[in-house]
Design a protein around this motif. Structure first.
Motif, short mmCIF file in Angstrom:
data_model
loop_
_atom_site.label_atom_id
_atom_site.label_comp_id
_atom_site.label_asym_id
_atom_site.label_seq_id
_atom_site.Cartn_x
_atom_site.Cartn_y
_atom_site.Cartn_z
N HIS A 89 -5.36 -73.53 -82.94
CA HIS A 89 -6.09 -73.45 -81.67
C HIS A 89 -5.27 -72.62 -80.68
N GLN A 90 -5.73 -71.40 -80.43
CA GLN A 90 -5.00 -70.53 -79.50
C GLN A 90 -5.56 -70.68 -78.09
N GLU A 91 -4.66 -70.89 -77.14
CA GLU A 91 -5.01 -70.96 -75.72
C GLU A 91 -3.88 -70.33 -74.92
N SER B 57 -7.44 -80.06 -81.26
CA SER B 57 -6.37 -79.22 -80.74
C SER B 57 -5.19 -80.08 -80.31
N ARG C 130 0.25 -70.34 -77.66
CA ARG C 130 -0.12 -69.24 -76.77
C ARG C 130 -0.33 -67.95 -77.55
N LEU D 288 -3.40 -72.46 -71.41
CA LEU D 288 -3.06 -73.89 -71.50
C LEU D 288 -1.76 -74.14 -72.25
#
Length: 263
Positions: free
Chosen positions: A162-164, A199, A151, A167
């Motif tokens: 992989h930044q989300e 990811s 995050r 999610l």
């Protein structure tokens, strides 16, 4: 006539002188001026070999160091060319508590611990050699570490991140009633039953062993309780792990209970 008398008178004196000379001990021989003769002359030692010094045994060259407390079967699972390993050791087969140590391998000296041990959590029911979805056990084995995310923004790791924000958001409570918020701020995918190079969130029918064998096994931020199957570390240790991992060193995690890893 006088000479005859003198000759007869001298004869007993001469005889007496001969008797004295004949009974005397012979004079000792003069001392020998040359070197004394010995029956067993000392042997002259030759020069010592610099390769085999006298009094010292020949030493075998030291072998490269191995990761301690790993048995031959576990060591054989570490791929050739791997120079980084996170060793996660569970307290026992059914325990949810474990420790993590970071190791690096020098091509000559072998493996050396560079950080740890760190406190960690694993699955609620401990460990298993054959993980199935929902068994609440962490898989035992050696798995690659190729992808990360979370995050929060990338802290500077060398592996793909992989930044989300949405999610990777976590909510709810854990097995002990603890909050799960922030658990996925940083994650590193453990390559158990997943396709590397994507990811950590990526899940589809490409799981090599099928969906019933579970997946989504990660390192993530500790929430002070057991996990479903993952390994959790404190937020600071997760950040340190992310900064340490180097894809050129082909990093892996070696994970399981102590007895299993010793095989």
């Amino acid at each position: 006539m006088l000479s005859t008398v003198l000759t007869r008178a001298a004869t007993p004196l001469l005889a007496a002188g001969l008797l004295v000379v004949g009974c005397a001990k012979p004079a000792p021989s003069p001392p020998h001026s040359g070197p004394a003769h010995t029956q067993n002359p000392p042997t002259t030692a030759g020069p010592q070999s610099p390769r085999f010094p006298q009094g010292k045994a020949l030493r075998e060259p030291a072998l490269p160091a191995e990761i301690p407390r790993l048995g031959p079967r576990t060591r054989d699972r570490v791929p050739d060319g791997t120079n980084q390993a996170v060793v996660v050791t569970g307290e026992d087969r059914d325990s949810s508590r474990s420790t993590a140590v970071l190791y690096e391998r020098d091509p000559v000296k072998g493996w050396k611990a560079v950080s740890g041990p760190w406190p960690a959590h694993n699955a609620l029911n401990g460990w298993t050699d054959e993980h199935w979805a929902g068994d609440r056990r962490s898989p035992i084995g050696v798995f690659g570490l190729t992808d990360a995310g979370g995050r929060l923004p990338d802290p500077g790791t060398k592996i793909p991140y992989h930044q989300e924000e949405d999610l990777f958001a976590a909510g709810g409570t854990g097995f002990l009633g603890e909050s799960l918020e922030g658990s996925f701020d940083y994650v590193v995918a453990i390559n158990y039953n997943r396709r590397p190079g994507a990811s950590p969130l990526y899940d589809d029918d490409s799981r090599p062993m099928g969906w019933d064998r579970g997946g989504g096994v990660w390192f993530h931020v500790d929430h002070e309780g057991p996990t479903q199957a993952c390994v959790s570390l404190t937020r600071g240790r997760m950040r340190q792990l992310l900064l340490w991992l180097d894809p050129d060193e082909r990093p892996v995690v070696v994970m399981g209970d102590a007895a299993a890893l010793a095989r």
